[in-house]
Scaffold this active site. Structure first.
Site, mmCIF file in Angstrom:
data_model
loop_
_atom_site.group_PDB
_atom_site.id
_atom_site.type_symbol
_atom_site.label_atom_id
_atom_site.label_comp_id
_atom_site.label_asym_id
_atom_site.label_seq_id
_atom_site.Cartn_x
_atom_site.Cartn_y
_atom_site.Cartn_z
ATOM 1 N N SER A 1 11.327 36.171 31.244
ATOM 2 C CA SER A 1 11.599 36.958 30.043
ATOM 3 C C SER A 1 10.284 37.422 29.445
ATOM 4 C CB SER A 1 12.358 36.114 29.028
ATOM 5 O OG SER A 1 11.449 35.245 28.377
ATOM 6 N N LYS A 2 10.418 38.206 28.399
ATOM 7 C CA LYS A 2 9.217 38.733 27.746
ATOM 8 C C LYS A 2 8.282 37.608 27.303
ATOM 9 C CE LYS A 2 11.030 43.071 26.137
ATOM 10 N NZ LYS A 2 11.925 43.541 25.091
ATOM 11 N N ARG A 3 8.876 36.499 26.994
ATOM 12 C CA ARG A 3 8.059 35.379 26.518
ATOM 13 C C ARG A 3 7.097 34.869 27.592
ATOM 14 N NH1 ARG A 3 12.437 32.227 25.545
ATOM 15 N NH2 ARG A 3 13.677 34.066 25.095
ATOM 16 N N TYR B 1 11.261 50.899 29.479
ATOM 17 C CA TYR B 1 10.152 50.702 30.395
ATOM 18 C C TYR B 1 10.677 50.078 31.684
ATOM 19 C CZ TYR B 1 10.217 45.869 28.723
ATOM 20 O OH TYR B 1 10.589 44.602 28.410
#
Ligand code: GLU
Length: 464
Positions: free
Chosen positions: A239-241, A13
């Site tokens: 980050s994804k977090r 993505y």
């Protein structure tokens, strides 16, 4: 001509950091009537480059950003890289290195123990003897052994990288013949005619190596712009977090592409204290030489504020059109303008706007008990019934003010305060004490639906 490129490694993505450098590259090319190219760095075959390219194109389409020409896939260019490796070998600018992994490892250990920087010592650089048997060689490029490599960076200024601190004869082809990252990036950028490389500053340390390749092959070194990272509010790398990093997740969450782009263009670049930038303004004003040289912080409130701004200021016809993918079809509704004027001021996202529209257009199935109790104190139900009678006898009510007059007349006749009619009406029509101005709600619903909702509420309260 300015030629820029976006060169993602396919992670499946497009993340927002990537979208930002893509946007910068896109703006800079378009502003100058140049080209914005797309290259998929898919040499790691385990990853699916087709899907990744699709995800990127989908995201580009969503934000209305187009790349020029064919997409270049590194995985399909192996022959080109091999040709250049051979050229460098023939010209004596690269060489085969037969050092075993174990030997290299023990040299590194010794260097570490002597507090030296681990580096390849150039053992096979000028080797003319018989190569050891049974070892498939790697190919190393002859890097300069002293002096500096200068990177002229449009954001960070001129940086001299001392060769002694960071370079050795690095590998350009592995034992299986596959070319390495910095080698192919330099070749591709050169062959694509890229003049301006705008990328994350996590790549800054690769740049001297790429310059070694440019120089060895006699290619013109492009201008570099290394953009500082986007950090989370705690100052750590995003980050994804920290929430969604996938660009398309912002679509799902109801962010408008113009809000996201506006948000991203300002993350790291500014023009005075201007916050709102139309696409045209971005194209006129953006200049990568004015990108900040410090990392920026992802600010969710700012994104929400921008999104609300773009929703609020979008013409209703366009807004209605954009609501369709969110499951709201206002086509054919004769009060589109009124509905959207009433609600778009309050919407933070398109998802939120859909919820507000549903709250208004779908008759309440349940009533908030506490609100109902409060609204029905004393003789409020009688006031509501009196209003109902008046409403049933009315025709040709259109504007919120028409309904307001009716409410005033009711309380005037009964000699009670406005809350006595406002509160029960609100619960009857919306099921709760929240929501937009109640006269506007009635103007949207019209006489019939308003009567129906009042009747349902009167019936409900009679059994409670
Ligand atoms: N493929 C690299 C990445 O996704 C970018 C390489 C470059 O821009 O030079 O981080």
């Amino acid at each position: 001509m300015i030629v820029t490129r976006f060169a993602p490694s396919p992670t499946g993505y497009l993340h927002i950091g990537g979208l930002r450098t893509a946007l910068y590259s896109y703006l800079w090319a378009r502003k100058n009537g140049g080209k914005f190219l797309l290259r998929i760095e898919d040499t790691d075959e385990a990853r699916n480059s087709v899907e990744a390219a699709q995800a990127i194109i989908e995201a580009f389409k969503w934000v209305g950003m187009e790349h020029d020409g064919e997409i270049l896939y590194q995985s399909r260019r192996r022959e080109i890289y091999t040709r250049y490796i051979e050229q460098l070998l023939e010209e004596g600018k690269a060489y085969r290195c037969y050092m075993s992994k174990e030997e290299l490892e023990s040299i590194r250990e010794a260097q570490k123990a002597a507090k030296e920087r681990p580096r390849y010592p150039g053992t096979y650089r000028d080797f003319t003897g018989t190569p050891p048997a049974g070892i498939e060689p790697v190919i190393r490029i002859k890097a300069p052994t002293e002096g500096h490599i200068r990177v002229d960076d449009g954001i960070k200024g001129s940086i001299d990288f001392p060769v002694a601190d960071m370079l050795d004869d690095f590998i350009i082809a592995r034992a299986d013949g596959s070319p390495t990252y910095n080698f192919v990036v330099a070749i591709d950028d050169a062959l694509m005619g890229v003049t301006d490389v705008i990328r994350g500053d996590d790549h800054l340390s690769n740049t001297p190596k790429q310059i070694v390749v440019y120089n060895a092959l006699g290619f013109k070194v492009p201008k570099f712009f290394h953009v500082a990272m986007i950090n989370n509010p705690e100052g750590k790398k995003l980050s994804k977090r920290d929430g969604a990093t996938d660009v398309m997740a912002y679509d799902t969450m109801g962010y408008l592409p113009e809000a996201l782009l506006n948000f991203l263009v300002r993350l790291g670049w500014s023009h005075g204290d201007q916050e709102i930038f139309s696409r045209e303004e971005m194209l006129t004003l953006f200049d990568p030489n004015h990108i900040n040289n410090s990392s920026s912080s992802f600010n969710q409130e700012k994104l929400d504020w921008l999104n609300a701004h773009y929703i609020k200021n979008m013409p209703n016809v366009e807004l209605a059109h954009r609501l369709v993918p969110f499951g709201v079809d206002l086509k054919g509704h004769d009060k589109i303008e009124m509905i959207l004027d009433l609600l778009k001021e309050r919407a933070k996202t398109m998802v939120h706007l859909k919820a507000l529209i549903d709250e208004l257009l779908i008759a309440p199935r349940v009533y908030d008990e506490t609100a109902a109790q409060k609204a029905l104190k004393g003789d409020a139900i009688e006031v509501l019934k009196a209003f109902r009678t008046r409403l049933a006898a009315s025709t040709a009510l259109h504007l919120p003010s028409d309904y307001h007059v009716l409410m005033e007349a009711t309380i005037g006749e009964l000699g009670v305060g406005f809350g006595k009619i406002g509160m029960p009406l609100r619960v009857a029509l919306l099921g709760a004490m929240t929501g937009p101005a109640i006269d506007a709600v009635m103007a949207v619903l019209g006489i019939e639906s308003t009567l129906a909702r009042i009747d349902s509420f009167i019936a409900w309260q009679a059994t409670h």
